[in-house]
Design a protein around this motif. Structure first.
Motif, PDB file in Angstrom:
ATOM      1  N   LEU A 159       0.829  -1.200   0.000  1.00 16.58           N
ATOM      2  CA  LEU A 159       0.000   0.000   0.000  1.00 16.58           C
ATOM      3  C   LEU A 159       0.864   1.250   0.000  1.00 16.58           C
ATOM      4  N   GLU A 160       0.285   2.343  -0.461  1.00 20.00           N
ATOM      5  CA  GLU A 160       0.935   3.646  -0.368  1.00 20.00           C
ATOM      6  C   GLU A 160       0.846   4.136   1.083  1.00 20.00           C
ATOM      7  N   ALA A 161       1.716   5.077   1.424  1.00 19.50           N
ATOM      8  CA  ALA A 161       1.753   5.611   2.786  1.00 19.50           C
ATOM      9  C   ALA A 161       0.399   6.186   3.210  1.00 19.50           C
ATOM     10  N   ASP A 162      -0.317   6.855   2.305  1.00 21.23           N
ATOM     11  CA  ASP A 162      -1.632   7.425   2.638  1.00 21.23           C
ATOM     12  C   ASP A 162      -2.629   6.338   3.033  1.00 21.23           C
ATOM     13  N   VAL A 165      -5.345   3.141   7.693  1.00 19.63           N
ATOM     14  CA  VAL A 165      -5.470   1.955   8.545  1.00 19.63           C
ATOM     15  C   VAL A 165      -5.091   2.307   9.988  1.00 19.63           C
ATOM     16  N   LEU A 166      -3.996   3.058  10.150  1.00 17.04           N
ATOM     17  CA  LEU A 166      -3.571   3.455  11.495  1.00 17.04           C
ATOM     18  C   LEU A 166      -4.615   4.350  12.169  1.00 17.04           C
ATOM     19  N   GLU A 167      -5.246   5.234  11.396  1.00 14.96           N
ATOM     20  CA  GLU A 167      -6.316   6.079  11.947  1.00 14.96           C
ATOM     21  C   GLU A 167      -7.521   5.237  12.371  1.00 14.96           C
ATOM     22  N   ALA A 168      -7.854   4.217  11.575  1.00 17.66           N
ATOM     23  CA  ALA A 168      -8.967   3.331  11.936  1.00 17.66           C
ATOM     24  C   ALA A 168      -8.653   2.575  13.227  1.00 17.66           C
ATOM     25  N   LEU A 169      -7.406   2.145  13.393  1.00 16.43           N
ATOM     26  CA  LEU A 169      -7.005   1.482  14.632  1.00 16.43           C
ATOM     27  C   LEU A 169      -7.122   2.438  15.819  1.00 16.43           C
ATOM     28  N   SER A 170      -6.674   3.670  15.632  1.00 17.45           N
ATOM     29  CA  SER A 170      -6.763   4.682  16.683  1.00 17.45           C
ATOM     30  C   SER A 170      -8.217   4.955  17.063  1.00 17.45           C
ATOM     31  N   ASN A 171      -9.083   5.079  16.075  1.00 11.11           N
ATOM     32  CA  ASN A 171     -10.510   5.312  16.329  1.00 11.11           C
ATOM     33  C   ASN A 171     -11.123   4.141  17.089  1.00 11.11           C
ATOM     34  N   GLY A 172     -10.764   2.924  16.706  1.00 13.61           N
ATOM     35  CA  GLY A 172     -11.275   1.745  17.399  1.00 13.61           C
ATOM     36  C   GLY A 172     -10.823   1.691  18.848  1.00 13.61           C
TER      37      GLY A 172
END
Length: 88
Positions: free
Chosen positions: A13-16, A21-28
């Motif tokens: 995947l590209e960095a964006d 994915v990292l933001e979704a983990l943080s939100n969870g």
């Protein structure tokens, strides 16, 4: 009897996209509920709460760089005594 349920996903995947994915983990983490799924697997739901163990590692070797983030917690935290031991 112990049981283990896993979710694994691997992609280029590209960095964006990885940032998403990292933001979704943080939100969870902030909501206390994370659902993992992809087209091939069933859904795995986790409920992160309480004290958690965090491990962050980073390395570089032969021009290859990487970092890993690992978070774990007890689904049913062990209860510990709240009184000091008696020592004579």
């Amino acid at each position: 009897m112990k049981s283990k349920t896993e979710f694994k996903h691997e992609a280029l995947l590209e960095a964006d996209d990885i940032q998403g994915v990292l933001e979704a983990l943080s939100n969870g983490l902030s909501k206390g509920k994370m659902e993992f799924s992809d087209a091939k697997e069933s859904t795995l739901e986790l409920q992160p709460k309480g004290l958690m163990h965090l491990k962050v590692t980073a390395s570089e070797e032969d021009g290859r760089q990487q970092f890993e983030v690992k978070v774990r917690w007890e689904k049913r935290p062990k209860s510990l005594s709240k009184t000091p031991p008696k020592i004579k």
